[in-house]
Design an enzyme around this catalytic site. Structure first.
Site, PDB file in Angstrom:
ATOM      1  N   GLU A   1      21.197  32.711  44.312  1.00 31.79           N
ATOM      2  CA  GLU A   1      22.247  31.868  44.881  1.00 31.79           C
ATOM      3  C   GLU A   1      22.037  30.430  44.400  1.00 31.79           C
ATOM      4  O   GLU A   1      20.934  30.052  44.011  1.00 31.79           O
ATOM      5  CB  GLU A   1      22.197  31.927  46.409  1.00 31.79           C
ATOM      6  CG  GLU A   1      22.475  33.306  46.976  1.00 31.79           C
ATOM      7  CD  GLU A   1      23.883  33.788  46.704  1.00 31.79           C
ATOM      8  OE1 GLU A   1      24.832  32.987  46.831  1.00 31.79           O
ATOM      9  OE2 GLU A   1      24.044  34.971  46.368  1.00 31.79           O
TER      10      GLU A   1
ATOM     11  N   ARG B   1      32.858  40.025  39.025  1.00 33.12           N
ATOM     12  CA  ARG B   1      31.453  40.133  39.446  1.00 33.12           C
ATOM     13  C   ARG B   1      30.767  41.055  38.440  1.00 33.12           C
ATOM     14  O   ARG B   1      31.244  42.145  38.172  1.00 33.12           O
ATOM     15  CB  ARG B   1      31.405  40.729  40.855  1.00 33.12           C
ATOM     16  CG  ARG B   1      30.023  40.996  41.410  1.00 33.12           C
ATOM     17  CD  ARG B   1      29.328  39.685  41.731  1.00 33.12           C
ATOM     18  NE  ARG B   1      28.233  39.831  42.653  1.00 33.12           N
ATOM     19  CZ  ARG B   1      27.048  40.340  42.338  1.00 33.12           C
ATOM     20  NH1 ARG B   1      26.806  40.794  41.151  1.00 33.12           N
ATOM     21  NH2 ARG B   1      26.112  40.406  43.266  1.00 33.12           N
TER      22      ARG B   1
ATOM     23  N   ARG C   1      37.987  40.634  43.790  1.00 37.52           N
ATOM     24  CA  ARG C   1      37.200  40.555  42.564  1.00 37.52           C
ATOM     25  C   ARG C   1      37.122  41.913  41.894  1.00 37.52           C
ATOM     26  O   ARG C   1      37.108  42.936  42.562  1.00 37.52           O
ATOM     27  CB  ARG C   1      35.765  40.085  42.838  1.00 37.52           C
ATOM     28  CG  ARG C   1      35.662  38.696  43.373  1.00 37.52           C
ATOM     29  CD  ARG C   1      34.224  38.280  43.491  1.00 37.52           C
ATOM     30  NE  ARG C   1      33.521  39.124  44.469  1.00 37.52           N
ATOM     31  CZ  ARG C   1      32.275  38.921  44.864  1.00 37.52           C
ATOM     32  NH1 ARG C   1      31.580  37.920  44.375  1.00 37.52           N
ATOM     33  NH2 ARG C   1      31.720  39.703  45.741  1.00 37.52           N
TER      34      ARG C   1
END
Length: 143
Positions: free
Chosen positions: A43, A35, A77
């Site tokens: 999005e 990320r 992540r």
């Protein structure tokens, strides 16, 4: 403990602020989801979501990426600063109006705010449309 800096190959672009990388030695590669620190991209179902993903892909896909991990986050992540082709991915996305500076996570990235202000002034990317909803609000159904 995370490495200070890692060089990895970008093997996938999930969206405008998330990439999949392959790190490690031949025969012992590990795929990691990363990320991008300090930004939040639209999005996929939001306006400019696909354009943001394309922009990240154009810069980073199948390129060596220099990752400077900041910390780990849920869902396995890594959160990191990402550089591809000598360009900072967060700055690239914000400068092109394809991501917001994420105030909650951008305390050490004050350099991004002038880029965002320039993109707004120029009407670049998502700033070309009125009433854009930040992704962190969109995800929770807010306006």
């Amino acid at each position: 403990m995370l490495a200070a800096v890692m060089m990895c190959l970008v093997v996938g672009v999930v969206d405008g602020d998330t990439i999949d990388v392959r790190c490690g030695e031949p025969g012992a590669y590990k795929q990691i989801r990363v990320r991008v620190n300090a930004i939040d991209a639209p999005e996929s179902k939001q306006a400019f979501g696909q354009a943001s993903k394309r922009s990240a892909s154009d810069l980073c896909y199948m390129q060596q990426a220099k990752l400077a991990p900041n910390n780990t986050k849920t869902y396995e992540r890594i959160v990191a600063s990402v550089e591809c082709r000598g360009k900072d991915l967060a700055a690239h996305q914000v400068q092109n109006g394809l991501a917001w500076v994420y105030p909650q996570y951008a305390k050490k990235r004050q350099d991004l705010y002038p880029l965002q202000n320039s993109a707004k002034t120029a009407g670049a990317g998502l700033w070309s449309m009125p009433n854009q909803v930040e992704p962190w609000r969109f995800r929770h159904g807010g306006k």
